[in-house]
Structure formats: structure tokens, C-alpha cells
Scaffold this motif. Structure first.
Motif, PDB file in Angstrom:
ATOM      1  N   ASN A  44       3.801  59.037 100.475  1.00  0.00           N
ATOM      2  CA  ASN A  44       4.049  59.866 101.654  1.00  0.00           C
ATOM      3  C   ASN A  44       5.418  59.570 102.259  1.00  0.00           C
ATOM      4  O   ASN A  44       6.125  60.488 102.678  1.00  0.00           O
ATOM      5  N   LEU A  45       5.806  58.300 102.304  1.00  0.00           N
ATOM      6  CA  LEU A  45       7.118  57.954 102.847  1.00  0.00           C
ATOM      7  C   LEU A  45       8.239  58.553 101.995  1.00  0.00           C
ATOM      8  O   LEU A  45       9.224  59.066 102.539  1.00  0.00           O
ATOM      9  N   ALA A  46       8.069  58.520 100.693  1.00  0.00           N
ATOM     10  CA  ALA A  46       9.075  59.123  99.800  1.00  0.00           C
ATOM     11  C   ALA A  46       9.124  60.631 100.004  1.00  0.00           C
ATOM     12  O   ALA A  46      10.214  61.225 100.029  1.00  0.00           O
ATOM     13  N   ARG A  47       7.955  61.248 100.166  1.00  0.00           N
ATOM     14  CA  ARG A  47       7.890  62.700 100.399  1.00  0.00           C
ATOM     15  C   ARG A  47       8.599  63.059 101.696  1.00  0.00           C
ATOM     16  O   ARG A  47       9.386  64.005 101.750  1.00  0.00           O
ATOM     17  N   ILE A  48       8.337  62.296 102.744  1.00  0.00           N
ATOM     18  CA  ILE A  48       8.983  62.556 104.037  1.00  0.00           C
ATOM     19  C   ILE A  48      10.504  62.451 103.899  1.00  0.00           C
ATOM     20  O   ILE A  48      11.252  63.297 104.397  1.00  0.00           O
ATOM     21  N   GLN A  49      10.966  61.419 103.210  1.00  0.00           N
ATOM     22  CA  GLN A  49      12.401  61.201 103.065  1.00  0.00           C
ATOM     23  C   GLN A  49      13.074  62.334 102.302  1.00  0.00           C
ATOM     24  O   GLN A  49      14.240  62.629 102.531  1.00  0.00           O
ATOM     25  N   GLN A  50      12.347  63.012 101.428  1.00  0.00           N
ATOM     26  CA  GLN A  50      12.920  64.093 100.626  1.00  0.00           C
ATOM     27  C   GLN A  50      12.932  65.443 101.335  1.00  0.00           C
ATOM     28  O   GLN A  50      13.532  66.389 100.827  1.00  0.00           O
ATOM     29  N   LEU A  51      12.299  65.537 102.476  1.00  0.00           N
ATOM     30  CA  LEU A  51      12.279  66.807 103.210  1.00  0.00           C
ATOM     31  C   LEU A  51      13.685  67.170 103.659  1.00  0.00           C
ATOM     32  O   LEU A  51      14.393  66.355 104.258  1.00  0.00           O
ATOM     33  N   GLN A  52      14.102  68.392 103.374  1.00  0.00           N
ATOM     34  CA  GLN A  52      15.442  68.846 103.735  1.00  0.00           C
ATOM     35  C   GLN A  52      15.567  69.102 105.240  1.00  0.00           C
ATOM     36  O   GLN A  52      16.537  68.696 105.862  1.00  0.00           O
ATOM     37  N   GLN A  53      14.587  69.819 105.790  1.00  0.00           N
ATOM     38  CA  GLN A  53      14.558  70.097 107.222  1.00  0.00           C
ATOM     39  C   GLN A  53      13.155  69.747 107.742  1.00  0.00           C
ATOM     40  O   GLN A  53      12.277  70.605 107.787  1.00  0.00           O
ATOM     41  N   PRO A  54      12.951  68.485 108.095  1.00  0.00           N
ATOM     42  CA  PRO A  54      11.607  68.053 108.500  1.00  0.00           C
ATOM     43  C   PRO A  54      11.092  68.807 109.728  1.00  0.00           C
ATOM     44  O   PRO A  54      11.848  69.095 110.653  1.00  0.00           O
ATOM     45  N   ARG A  55       9.835  69.138 109.674  1.00  0.00           N
ATOM     46  CA  ARG A  55       9.141  69.786 110.790  1.00  0.00           C
ATOM     47  C   ARG A  55       8.071  68.838 111.300  1.00  0.00           C
ATOM     48  O   ARG A  55       7.519  68.042 110.536  1.00  0.00           O
ATOM     49  N   LEU A  56       7.737  68.957 112.551  1.00  0.00           N
ATOM     50  CA  LEU A  56       6.827  68.028 113.216  1.00  0.00           C
ATOM     51  C   LEU A  56       5.501  67.865 112.482  1.00  0.00           C
ATOM     52  O   LEU A  56       4.981  66.766 112.357  1.00  0.00           O
ATOM     53  N   TRP A  57       4.964  68.919 111.944  1.00  0.00           N
ATOM     54  CA  TRP A  57       3.647  68.888 111.308  1.00  0.00           C
ATOM     55  C   TRP A  57       3.691  68.349 109.876  1.00  0.00           C
ATOM     56  O   TRP A  57       2.672  68.224 109.230  1.00  0.00           O
ATOM     57  N   GLN A  58       4.839  67.996 109.378  1.00  0.00           N
ATOM     58  CA  GLN A  58       4.972  67.589 107.982  1.00  0.00           C
ATOM     59  C   GLN A  58       4.832  66.083 107.751  1.00  0.00           C
ATOM     60  O   GLN A  58       5.141  65.597 106.684  1.00  0.00           O
ATOM     61  N   PHE A  59       4.312  65.335 108.735  1.00  0.00           N
ATOM     62  CA  PHE A  59       4.185  63.897 108.517  1.00  0.00           C
ATOM     63  C   PHE A  59       3.086  63.567 107.521  1.00  0.00           C
ATOM     64  O   PHE A  59       3.040  62.471 106.976  1.00  0.00           O
TER      65      PHE A  59
END
Length: 141
Positions: free
Chosen positions: A69-84
């Protein structure tokens, strides 16, 4: 704008909140079990088994999930609040809460079920707290 660090914090807080709730629930169930059979050693065995199983769950399952999950979060281009967490994780979380509630209600008044559900809750709480340290280790990298 939401940042990667904010998403990591939200994921960590969800992880720890779940662990806290499960720990309090396990304590309540174990307390009820001692009212039914005060002389039983099952209370101690539940704690030993719950902690031991929880450490194994953390090492072999929850740590992997956290890292992923941490790797997935780090790869998000434009993180959105609900994407944690991923949407399917939220669905899984809702199902687990409903199942946990059902099991707890079924356990009331039944010594063996109280011990079993408390052990399960304690193992999950232990796994969540133990694997939750990865949120802070990865934060420093």
C-alpha cells in the motif's frame, strides 16, 4: 491538494484505529469470559495465543500489505484524499466490521465463543499494531 504524506498518515491512523478498537473489544470479551468462568486459565491462553498468532500474521501477511500500500501511494501521480486504501480494501473493511460485530453478538454468554473471538480480535490487533510500524519506517526514507 492532497499529498503522499497525508495519505500515508490516513492509512496509518486507520490501521491504528482498527487495532485499538479490536484491542478494546478483546478486553471486553475476555472480561465477560472471566465472569462466566473466573477460575479458568483460558484467559491467559487466549492472550498468549492472540499475541503469538498476531506476530505471525504481522510478519507474513500484514507487513506485506503495508509495504504494498505504501508503494502504491507513492506511485500516485495526483493523490486524492480517498486513495489512502484501494476501494476493495474499504469493502473488505466493511465486511470485516460486520462479521466481527456478528461474532461478538453470538459470543455473549458463551464462554468458548468469548475466548475464541477475543483471541481472534487480539491477534488482529497485535498484527495491526506490529505492522503499523512500517508506516513510520517508510516515512523516514
Amino acid at each position: 491538494m492532497t499529498t503522499h504524506i497525508q495519505l500515508k498518515w490516513l492509512a496509518a491512523m486507520t490501521w491504528y484505529l482498527g487495532g485499538t478498537i479490536l484491542l478494546l473489544k478483546a478486553r471486553s470479551l475476555l472480561s465477560e469470559s472471566t465472569l462466566i468462568e473466573p477460575e479458568s486459565s483460558a484467559f491467559i491462553w487466549s492472550m498468549v495465543c492472540g499475541l503469538s498468532i498476531g506476530l505471525l500474521k504481522a510478519r507474513y501477511l500484514f507487513n506485506k500489505s503495508c509495504r504494498h500500500n505504501l508503494a502504491r501511494i507513492q506511485q500516485l501521480q495526483q493523490p486524492r484524499l480517498w486513495q489512502f486504501f484501494r476501494p476493495r480494501f474499504f469493502l473488505f473493511l466493511v465486511l470485516m466490521v460486520l462479521l466481527g460485530t456478528l461474532l461478538s453478538r453470538m459470543a455473549h454468554g458463551n464462554f468458548n465463543l468469548l475466548i475464541g473471538v477475543a483471541t481472534l480480535d487480539l491477534s488482529l490487533a497485535t498484527a495491526l499494531f506490529t505492522s503499523g510500524t512500517l508506516f513510520w519506517i517508510d516515512e523516514k526514507r
